[in-house]
Structures are given as C-alpha cells and as structure tokens.
Design an enzyme around this catalytic site. Structure first.
Site, PDB file in Angstrom:
ATOM      1  N   ASP A  12       0.869  -1.164   0.000  1.00 18.96           N
ATOM      2  CA  ASP A  12       0.000   0.000   0.000  1.00 18.96           C
ATOM      3  C   ASP A  12       0.918   1.230   0.000  1.00 18.96           C
ATOM      4  OD1 ASP A  12      -2.353   1.650   0.580  1.00 18.96           O
ATOM      5  OD2 ASP A  12      -1.445   1.831   2.567  1.00 18.96           O
ATOM      6  N   ASP A  14      -0.158   5.162   0.838  1.00 13.04           N
ATOM      7  CA  ASP A  14      -0.400   6.170   1.872  1.00 13.04           C
ATOM      8  C   ASP A  14      -0.443   5.551   3.265  1.00 13.04           C
ATOM      9  OD1 ASP A  14      -1.546   8.950   0.495  1.00 13.04           O
ATOM     10  OD2 ASP A  14      -1.714   7.158  -0.756  1.00 13.04           O
ATOM     11  N   GLU A 325      14.240  10.631  24.695  1.00 10.69           N
ATOM     12  CA  GLU A 325      14.892  10.419  25.993  1.00 10.69           C
ATOM     13  C   GLU A 325      16.130   9.550  25.895  1.00 10.69           C
ATOM     14  OE1 GLU A 325      12.619   9.785  29.356  1.00 10.69           O
ATOM     15  OE2 GLU A 325      10.689  10.111  28.403  1.00 10.69           O
TER      16      GLU A 325
HETATM   17  N1  RBF Z   1       8.913   3.539  28.463  1.00  8.49           N
HETATM   18  C1  RBF Z   1       7.872   2.719  28.181  1.00  8.49           C
HETATM   19  O1  RBF Z   1       6.758   3.011  28.558  1.00  8.49           O
HETATM   20  N2  RBF Z   1       8.058   1.566  27.470  1.00  8.49           N
HETATM   21  C2  RBF Z   1       9.272   1.182  27.032  1.00  8.49           C
HETATM   22  O2  RBF Z   1       9.372   0.141  26.382  1.00  8.49           O
HETATM   23  C3  RBF Z   1      10.395   2.017  27.332  1.00  8.49           C
HETATM   24  N3  RBF Z   1      11.638   1.675  26.928  1.00  8.49           N
HETATM   25  C4  RBF Z   1      12.703   2.493  27.215  1.00  8.49           C
HETATM   26  C5  RBF Z   1      13.981   2.156  26.795  1.00  8.49           C
HETATM   27  C6  RBF Z   1      15.080   2.977  27.061  1.00  8.49           C
HETATM   28  C7  RBF Z   1      16.425   2.577  26.567  1.00  8.49           C
HETATM   29  C8  RBF Z   1      14.892   4.179  27.783  1.00  8.49           C
HETATM   30  C9  RBF Z   1      16.059   5.078  28.092  1.00  8.49           C
HETATM   31  C10 RBF Z   1      13.627   4.529  28.209  1.00  8.49           C
HETATM   32  C11 RBF Z   1      12.516   3.700  27.935  1.00  8.49           C
HETATM   33  N4  RBF Z   1      11.229   4.019  28.356  1.00  8.49           N
HETATM   34  C12 RBF Z   1      10.161   3.200  28.065  1.00  8.49           C
HETATM   35  C13 RBF Z   1      10.977   5.367  28.855  1.00  8.49           C
HETATM   36  C14 RBF Z   1      10.886   5.524  30.310  1.00  8.49           C
HETATM   37  O3  RBF Z   1       9.549   5.243  30.660  1.00  8.49           O
HETATM   38  C15 RBF Z   1      11.204   6.996  30.549  1.00  8.49           C
HETATM   39  O4  RBF Z   1      12.532   7.218  30.274  1.00  8.49           O
HETATM   40  C16 RBF Z   1      10.873   7.400  31.958  1.00  8.49           C
HETATM   41  O5  RBF Z   1       9.475   7.445  32.065  1.00  8.49           O
HETATM   42  C17 RBF Z   1      11.441   8.752  32.307  1.00  8.49           C
HETATM   43  O6  RBF Z   1      10.742   9.773  31.639  1.00  8.49           O
HETATM   44 MG    MG Z   2      14.472  12.325  31.583  1.00 10.33          MG
END
Ligand code: RBF
Ligand code: MG
Ligand code: ADP
Length: 402
Positions: A12, A14, A325
C-alpha cells in the site's frame, strides 16, 4: 500454505510507504470545520474510518458519517465539492510528505533480495506523481503500479489486490501485503493474501486483528522478512547481543538543549534520561518510528558517549506528548541541563512496550543498555563514533546556566 511460501510482495502507499495521514487529517478536518460545527473527536473518528479509501469514496463516506450539508441549500453536501476543496489544498502541500520510518529499508531490502513488488494504492494515477514528487525514485523498483482509478470498486473491496496479483502473474496466495489501514487489510484478506498490518490508527490493534491481519507490527522496522519470504534478514544477531539489532539505513542526527522531562527517570526508575525538546525536532523524530534506538552522544567538552534512547509516548506512563529520551551510558557526577546535547542514532532495538510492573520496565531498559553497548562495539555501528556532527567547535554549545 504457510506464510513462508510467499514469493511476491504487494505494498500500500499512503500511511504505509509515505506519511500522508497527518497531512490529510489536518487539511480535511480544517475544511470540515469550515462547513460544520462538529465535535473534533467525531471528526477524528470519521477520518480514521475512511482511511485507506479512494479519495472520492472517502468524501462520500465522510459526508454520511458527519452528516455534512451544503451551507447554502442545507441539502446533503456534494462529494465532488468536498473533494475539490481538499484536492486544491493537498496538491499545494504534497511536498511536505515524508517517507514512513523504515520505508527506504523495506524497499532496499526487497530490491536486493530480488523479490517482485507491486504497488496497490487507492490514489488515482493523476495524483501519484505529485504525491511522490519529493521522493522521486522511491517507486522505481515496482514491477507494476495499480492505482485506484483502475478498479471498479476501491478498498475494502479486494479488486485492486487481485489486479496486482494478476499483473505480477502470481497466485494471490503467494502474496504478502503490507497495509496500514483496517480497510486495506480487509481487502487483501478477501483477496486471499497474507497480510502484515503496520497500523496508522494508534492504540487500536484490535481493529486490525478483527480485519483479519495475520501479523500486526508497530513499524516497518519490525518487519522480519525471513518470517514470510525466502529471503535472509537484515537484523544483526550475535552471541554478544542479548537481542538482535537493526542498522538504520540512514543515520539520524538530532541536537538541542537538555530540558526538564517528567522528573521520573532518576527518581522512579534510577535511570536518568536527558530529554530533548521534541517540538523543534519533529522532522527528525518523525523519521524514526516510536521505539528504542541506540547511537552516540556528545556534550560540549569533547567526550563521546554510548547512548540508548526511547522515542515516543512511553506506553507504561501513557504520556500525552512524544518525548526523546537518551540515557547516556556513563556515570556523571552532576546534572547537565540547558547544555547542547548531540545524538547520532544508528540502530534500532525494539518498539516501545507496556509492562505489568515497574521492575519489568527497569529490567528491560537495562537490557536495552547492554544491547546498545555491545552493538556499538561492532560494525557497522562502531565507525559512527567518528561522525563529524559529534564534534563541537571550541566554546560551542555551552548552556545559558540555570
Ligand atoms: N517507556 C515505556 O513506557 N516503554 C518502554 O518500552 C520504554 N523503553 C525504554 C527504553 C530505554 C532505553 C529508555 C532510556 C527509556 C525507555 N522508556 C520506556 C521510557 C521511560 O519510561 C522513561 O525514560 C521514563 O518514564 C522517564 O521519563
Ligand atoms: Mg528524563
Ligand atoms: P528529567 O525528567 O528532567 O529528564 P531525569 O530524572 O530523567 O529528569 O534526569 C535527567 C537528567 O539527569 C539529565 O537532564 C541530565 O542532566 C542528568 N543525567 C545524569 N546522568 C545522566 C545520564 N547518564 N544520562 C542522561 N542524563 C543524565
């Protein structure tokens, strides 16, 4: 047949290869807003329900769903009139449309593996060139292109997929279709094909399962070709890697001042993430699907660090805004807010996930960190440590204090 017996791929356009959905939704909802006072949520839902249809079919359906009327006559609005308005606005803006994250990787892989590919799009031929103007060449590898004007009935009718299979000269049962809409999935299943759904409707995987999708993945990066085609994989698995990783086809460079995040990283998880303001980086971050990536980071002063990062909405916390992040894999003695942080993103690990407990989330992030540091010692990733973007000139990038 099993999925592995597939020999041909039908794509597909779009929402699958090009990122048109945001633009179309923005343009059409503005036009609807001028015509009628409708609840924005109802407009969003209606737009999602017509996604994947041919423009004219979509206009008709939208008028019914939202009960749009002609402001002068109060009669049912005309689909042609609605279409004329949207076409004019869209034609002026197709240049803004980017390729979907992972689209160039998909096209390159299929070309290298010599898998015959067809395009089956609801877009009429007359708009196709304008839509693809900024991505000349992206469709060069297609064996054939089937457009919405070539069939009697558009998706969710299977006709366009049958046409694509007949042009490819293959039994529909040997085709794998990649689709972003429930309507498109329904059409391809009705044609008897194996369907991989890459949803453009967030948090509604159920719609794709109901439509009959064989697999639902979160982005094109997560396509595992080896699962359904007689082809190898471009994911790298190695004994030093806890999880396989995917090299990005193009390295993505992002930079900006370190801003305050939700204040959770260090406090709740024990894993600090140096957030960048996602708003000015929308273009770069849209080039990456939400997910977990790795690469290198640089701060003024010259050192380069290994880095693993999350881009997206953090499903565990269900954030209302997209965040970028990076966790720098290094122990710092103090915080570094406001200074300029530069990142090169070179590999992909996995989609964002939800977890039942905080401990599971933390364990997974630590594992991602281990995967990233091991991968960054290997090629093709290690060489990117020398990327010129990571070098600051003297005095460059110092923060304004605070
Ligand atoms: N947050 C999620 O909700 N699910 C994830 O799978 C997830 N994986 C992450 C992997 C890495 C390497 C990092 C650095 C952060 C991840 N986070 C994930 C974000 C995490 O929830 C967030 O950094 C904290 O909430 C701080 O804001
Ligand atoms: Mg942070
Ligand atoms: P916020 O929610 O404001 O991002 P965090 O608890 O995630 O707060 O902490 C992030 C801050 O911690 C960064 O902005 C940075 O100043 C600092 N920091 C210290 N060590 C690291 C590291 N290894 N990686 C990223 N940031 C770090």
């Amino acid at each position: 047949m099993t999925a592995r017996d597939a020999t041909h791929v039908i794509l597909d356009l779009d929402g699958t290869l090009i990122n048109t959905e945001q633009l179309v939704d923005e343009v059409v909802s503005a036009i609807v807003h001028d015509l009628a006072d409708r609840d924005p949520k109802a407009v969003r839902d209606a737009l999602e329900r017509v996604r994947g249809m041919r423009p004219r079919d979509g206009s008709e359906r939208l008028i019914d769903l939202l009960q749009l009327t002609d402001p002068k006559t109060s009669a049912r609005a005309s689909a042609d009139a609605l279409l004329a308005l949207t076409e004019a606005k869209l034609n002026a803006r197709w240049g803004e449309v980017a390729l979907m994250p992972g689209a160039s990787r998909l096209l390159r892989f299929l070309a290298d593996a010599e898998i015959p590919v067809a395009l089956a799009t609801s877009t009429p031929a007359k708009y196709l060139a304008a839509k693809m103007a900024s991505h000349a060449g992206a469709l060069d590898g297609m064996r054939c292109v089937c457009t919405g004007d070539e069939v009697e009935r558009g998706k969710p009718d299977p006709e366009i997929f049958r046409l694509a299979a007949s042009r490819l000269g293959v039994d529909p049962a040997r085709c794998v279709v990649i689709e972003d809409t429930p309507l498109g999935v329904r059409a391809a299943k009705a044609a008897g094909m194996h369907v991989v759904a890459v949803p453009s409707i967030a948090k509604r995987d159920d719609l794709y399962v109901d439509a009959g999708a064989d697999v639902v993945i979160s982005s094109l990066y997560d396509l595992d070709f080896a699962a359904f085609l007689p082809a190898g994989s471009d994911w790298i698995a190695h004994e030093t890697l806890l999880d396989p990783v995917l090299p990005l086809p193009e390295i993505v460079r992002v930079g900006g001042a370190v801003v305050k995040g939700f204040g959770r990283g260090s406090k709740v998880l024990g894993i600090p993430t140096a957030n960048l303001d996602a708003t000015p980086l929308k273009l770069q971050s849209d080039a990456l699907a939400p997910g977990i990536y790795f690469g290198h980071a640089a701060l003024p002063g010259g050192r380069i660090y290994d880095m693993v990062m999350s881009i997206g909405w953090n499903p565990f916390f269900d954030n209302a805004r997209k965040t970028i992040e990076p966790w720098l894999l290094h122990e710092f003695e103090s915080d570094f807010y406001d200074v300029e942080l530069r990142l090169t993103v070179v590999g992909y690990v996995r989609p964002e996930a939800n977890f039942t407990t905080l401990e599971c989330l933390i364990a997974r992030i630590r594992r991602d960190g281990d995967v990233a540091s091991a991968a960054l010692r290997m090629e093709p990733f290690a060489a990117h440590r020398n990327d010129a973007f990571l070098t600051f000139e003297a005095g460059e990038g110092e923060g304004g204090g605070g």
